[in-house]
Design a protein around this motif. Structure first.
Motif, PDB file in Angstrom:
ATOM      1  N   ILE A 259      -5.544  -2.780 -10.911  1.00 67.03           N
ATOM      2  CA  ILE A 259      -6.160  -1.733 -10.093  1.00 67.03           C
ATOM      3  C   ILE A 259      -5.507  -0.394 -10.411  1.00 67.03           C
ATOM      4  O   ILE A 259      -4.282  -0.282 -10.417  1.00 67.03           O
ATOM      5  CB  ILE A 259      -6.019  -2.044  -8.592  1.00 67.03           C
ATOM      6  CG1 ILE A 259      -6.669  -3.393  -8.260  1.00 67.03           C
ATOM      7  CG2 ILE A 259      -6.641  -0.944  -7.740  1.00 67.03           C
ATOM      8  CD1 ILE A 259      -6.413  -3.867  -6.834  1.00 67.03           C
ATOM      9  N   THR A 260      -6.322   0.620 -10.667  1.00 65.19           N
ATOM     10  CA  THR A 260      -5.783   1.955 -10.940  1.00 65.19           C
ATOM     11  C   THR A 260      -6.118   2.958  -9.837  1.00 65.19           C
ATOM     12  O   THR A 260      -5.467   3.998  -9.746  1.00 65.19           O
ATOM     13  CB  THR A 260      -6.307   2.492 -12.281  1.00 65.19           C
ATOM     14  OG1 THR A 260      -7.737   2.469 -12.284  1.00 65.19           O
ATOM     15  CG2 THR A 260      -5.797   1.640 -13.438  1.00 65.19           C
ATOM     16  N   ARG A 261      -7.124   2.644  -9.022  1.00 71.16           N
ATOM     17  CA  ARG A 261      -7.518   3.563  -7.960  1.00 71.16           C
ATOM     18  C   ARG A 261      -7.974   2.752  -6.745  1.00 71.16           C
ATOM     19  O   ARG A 261      -8.686   1.759  -6.886  1.00 71.16           O
ATOM     20  CB  ARG A 261      -8.661   4.479  -8.430  1.00 71.16           C
ATOM     21  CG  ARG A 261      -9.138   5.506  -7.401  1.00 71.16           C
ATOM     22  CD  ARG A 261     -10.334   6.289  -7.967  1.00 71.16           C
ATOM     23  NE  ARG A 261     -10.848   7.273  -7.022  1.00 71.16           N
ATOM     24  CZ  ARG A 261     -10.481   8.546  -6.996  1.00 71.16           C
ATOM     25  NH1 ARG A 261      -9.614   8.986  -7.876  1.00 71.16           N
ATOM     26  NH2 ARG A 261     -11.000   9.383  -6.109  1.00 71.16           N
ATOM     27  N   VAL A 262      -7.568   3.214  -5.572  1.00 78.32           N
ATOM     28  CA  VAL A 262      -7.936   2.543  -4.329  1.00 78.32           C
ATOM     29  C   VAL A 262      -8.491   3.571  -3.351  1.00 78.32           C
ATOM     30  O   VAL A 262      -7.896   4.638  -3.156  1.00 78.32           O
ATOM     31  CB  VAL A 262      -6.727   1.829  -3.678  1.00 78.32           C
ATOM     32  CG1 VAL A 262      -7.137   1.183  -2.361  1.00 78.32           C
ATOM     33  CG2 VAL A 262      -6.152   0.774  -4.612  1.00 78.32           C
ATOM     34  N   ILE A 263      -9.638   3.264  -2.771  1.00 80.92           N
ATOM     35  CA  ILE A 263     -10.181   4.048  -1.664  1.00 80.92           C
ATOM     36  C   ILE A 263     -10.069   3.166  -0.432  1.00 80.92           C
ATOM     37  O   ILE A 263     -10.724   2.125  -0.338  1.00 80.92           O
ATOM     38  CB  ILE A 263     -11.648   4.456  -1.922  1.00 80.92           C
ATOM     39  CG1 ILE A 263     -11.752   5.261  -3.219  1.00 80.92           C
ATOM     40  CG2 ILE A 263     -12.193   5.279  -0.755  1.00 80.92           C
ATOM     41  CD1 ILE A 263     -13.183   5.588  -3.623  1.00 80.92           C
ATOM     42  N   ALA A 264      -9.199   3.542   0.494  1.00 81.16           N
ATOM     43  CA  ALA A 264      -8.866   2.672   1.622  1.00 81.16           C
ATOM     44  C   ALA A 264      -8.524   3.511   2.840  1.00 81.16           C
ATOM     45  O   ALA A 264      -8.402   4.734   2.762  1.00 81.16           O
ATOM     46  CB  ALA A 264      -7.695   1.762   1.261  1.00 81.16           C
ATOM     47  N   SER A 265      -8.360   2.830   3.972  1.00 75.68           N
ATOM     48  CA  SER A 265      -8.027   3.566   5.186  1.00 75.68           C
ATOM     49  C   SER A 265      -6.540   3.497   5.525  1.00 75.68           C
ATOM     50  O   SER A 265      -6.055   4.300   6.311  1.00 75.68           O
ATOM     51  CB  SER A 265      -8.850   3.052   6.372  1.00 75.68           C
ATOM     52  OG  SER A 265      -8.460   1.745   6.732  1.00 75.68           O
ATOM     53  N   TYR A 266      -5.816   2.524   4.955  1.00 75.59           N
ATOM     54  CA  TYR A 266      -4.370   2.499   5.185  1.00 75.59           C
ATOM     55  C   TYR A 266      -3.688   1.624   4.152  1.00 75.59           C
ATOM     56  O   TYR A 266      -4.304   0.776   3.511  1.00 75.59           O
ATOM     57  CB  TYR A 266      -4.025   2.056   6.599  1.00 75.59           C
ATOM     58  CG  TYR A 266      -4.179   0.575   6.879  1.00 75.59           C
ATOM     59  CD1 TYR A 266      -5.443  -0.006   7.007  1.00 75.59           C
ATOM     60  CD2 TYR A 266      -3.058  -0.242   7.037  1.00 75.59           C
ATOM     61  CE1 TYR A 266      -5.575  -1.343   7.282  1.00 75.59           C
ATOM     62  CE2 TYR A 266      -3.193  -1.587   7.314  1.00 75.59           C
ATOM     63  CZ  TYR A 266      -4.454  -2.137   7.428  1.00 75.59           C
ATOM     64  OH  TYR A 266      -4.595  -3.475   7.697  1.00 75.59           O
ATOM     65  N   VAL A 267      -2.396   1.850   3.995  1.00 77.69           N
ATOM     66  CA  VAL A 267      -1.600   1.077   3.049  1.00 77.69           C
ATOM     67  C   VAL A 267      -1.276  -0.292   3.640  1.00 77.69           C
ATOM     68  O   VAL A 267      -1.229  -1.288   2.943  1.00 77.69           O
ATOM     69  CB  VAL A 267      -0.317   1.840   2.658  1.00 77.69           C
ATOM     70  CG1 VAL A 267       0.588   0.989   1.797  1.00 77.69           C
ATOM     71  CG2 VAL A 267      -0.670   3.137   1.930  1.00 77.69           C
ATOM     72  N   GLY A 268      -1.051  -0.364   4.954  1.00 76.85           N
ATOM     73  CA  GLY A 268      -0.874  -1.638   5.628  1.00 76.85           C
ATOM     74  C   GLY A 268       0.449  -2.308   5.337  1.00 76.85           C
ATOM     75  O   GLY A 268       1.487  -1.655   5.221  1.00 76.85           O
ATOM     76  N   GLU A 269       0.405  -3.631   5.167  1.00 71.11           N
ATOM     77  CA  GLU A 269       1.620  -4.434   5.029  1.00 71.11           C
ATOM     78  C   GLU A 269       2.038  -4.661   3.585  1.00 71.11           C
ATOM     79  O   GLU A 269       2.919  -5.467   3.318  1.00 71.11           O
ATOM     80  CB  GLU A 269       1.387  -5.796   5.705  1.00 71.11           C
ATOM     81  CG  GLU A 269       1.005  -5.732   7.169  1.00 71.11           C
ATOM     82  CD  GLU A 269       2.132  -5.174   8.025  1.00 71.11           C
ATOM     83  OE1 GLU A 269       3.313  -5.379   7.658  1.00 71.11           O
ATOM     84  OE2 GLU A 269       1.834  -4.535   9.038  1.00 71.11           O
ATOM     85  N   ASN A 270       1.403  -3.982   2.633  1.00 73.85           N
ATOM     86  CA  ASN A 270       1.637  -4.247   1.225  1.00 73.85           C
ATOM     87  C   ASN A 270       2.708  -3.307   0.668  1.00 73.85           C
ATOM     88  O   ASN A 270       2.455  -2.137   0.396  1.00 73.85           O
ATOM     89  CB  ASN A 270       0.319  -4.085   0.449  1.00 73.85           C
ATOM     90  CG  ASN A 270       0.381  -4.676  -0.931  1.00 73.85           C
ATOM     91  OD1 ASN A 270       1.385  -4.539  -1.621  1.00 73.85           O
ATOM     92  ND2 ASN A 270      -0.686  -5.329  -1.341  1.00 73.85           N
ATOM     93  N   LYS A 271       3.908  -3.835   0.470  1.00 67.10           N
ATOM     94  CA  LYS A 271       5.013  -3.018  -0.022  1.00 67.10           C
ATOM     95  C   LYS A 271       4.781  -2.576  -1.467  1.00 67.10           C
ATOM     96  O   LYS A 271       5.145  -1.460  -1.852  1.00 67.10           O
ATOM     97  CB  LYS A 271       6.322  -3.788   0.094  1.00 67.10           C
ATOM     98  CG  LYS A 271       6.760  -4.062   1.529  1.00 67.10           C
ATOM     99  CD  LYS A 271       8.063  -4.829   1.571  1.00 67.10           C
ATOM    100  CE  LYS A 271       8.471  -5.117   3.002  1.00 67.10           C
ATOM    101  NZ  LYS A 271       9.724  -5.912   3.077  1.00 67.10           N
TER     102      LYS A 271
END
Length: 263
Positions: free
Chosen positions: A76-88
């Protein structure tokens, strides 16, 4: 990229469903955290090898699960999301300048996907007015030294009925992958409880939509009023085994000692 037509859209396997997803594709993915995510389609895509993916999803899974697997494999090179969340690892790649992240308000993200599926090019919403969402400057990508390499541009703001609103463009992706509880062979879908979250708008936004289904039934076995997503949005169906359908996980498990009940 071919699509499957007719009333039977079931394909032999998840591997067959994702076989022609090309490097550089954009991908809408249903689910929230680990709830309602297309576990086995994500795993098949990991095995398939496509990279340089743009992912549109509420978040990017967790470390070691869901979309987190594609992230860790540098697919993955680009993410459109609403939050980073629990993923360190998501946070690490973003802050290290290895990943472009377009953070979008959660409701706006859902509507951008739904609007894309409905053929709407853009819409106005009051969400984000007076913030960097509308005014620009949100850091989408960092340099390794921590300085901003790419920031969001200002968006158009207009007043409707006395309320300022910001213009948001809809989202249409090359592919969408989602998870449904029940699907008929024509692709009409039923989602269970909170798994309805982002699965419906994600499915609508894909030019090619793949549904992994916990149960596949014949056409006519789902009452029209019970359909959450019409089959017109679905091109391929992956039928899970009962064991696969039961194989689910959650992000965090919090328990407390069971209180003893006096006789």
């Amino acid at each position: 990229m071919s699509t499957r037509t007719g009333l039977d859209k079931v394909v032999p396997s998840a591997a067959d469903a994702v076989a022609d997803i090309a490097p550089g594709s954009s991908l809408a993915v249903g689910g929230f955290g680990l709830v309602g995510i297309p576990w086995f389609t994500i795993a098949a895509l990991l095995d398939q090898g496509a990279d340089d993916l743009t992912v549109v999803s509420n978040n990017c899974g967790v470390d070691g699960a869901g979309l987190g697997l594609l992230l860790e494999a540098r697919r993955i090179t680009r993410v459109i999301a609403s939050y980073v969340g629990e993923n360190k690892e998501f946070a690490r790649q973003y802050l290290a300048g290895e990943l472009t992240v377009e953070l979008t308000p959660q409701g706006t993200l859902a509507e951008r996907m739904r609007a894309g599926g409905a053929g709407i090019g853009a819409f106005f919403t009051p969400t984000g007015v007076g913030t960097m969402v509308a005014e620009g400057g949100l850091p989408w990508r960092y340099h390794p030294d921590g300085s901003v390499a790419l920031a969001s541009e200002p968006k158009e703001v207009r007043t409707f009925h006395g309320t300022e609103m910001v213009l948001e463009e809809s989202i249409v992706t090359d592919v969408a992958i989602v998870r449904a509880a029940k699907v008929d062979r024509a692709g009409n879908c039923v989602f269970h409880a909170s798994a309805r979250n982002f699965n419906i708008p994600a499915a609508m936004s894909g030019r090619l939509t793949i549904v992994e289904a916990e149960e596949v039934v014949e056409v006519g076995e789902i009452a029209p009023d019970d359909v959450h997503l019409p089959g017109v949005f679905v091109q391929r169906i992956v039928e899970l085994t009962p064991e696969q359908a039961r194989d689910k996980d959650i992000e965090k498990r919090t328990t407390r000692p069971r209180e003893e009940v006096s006789a």
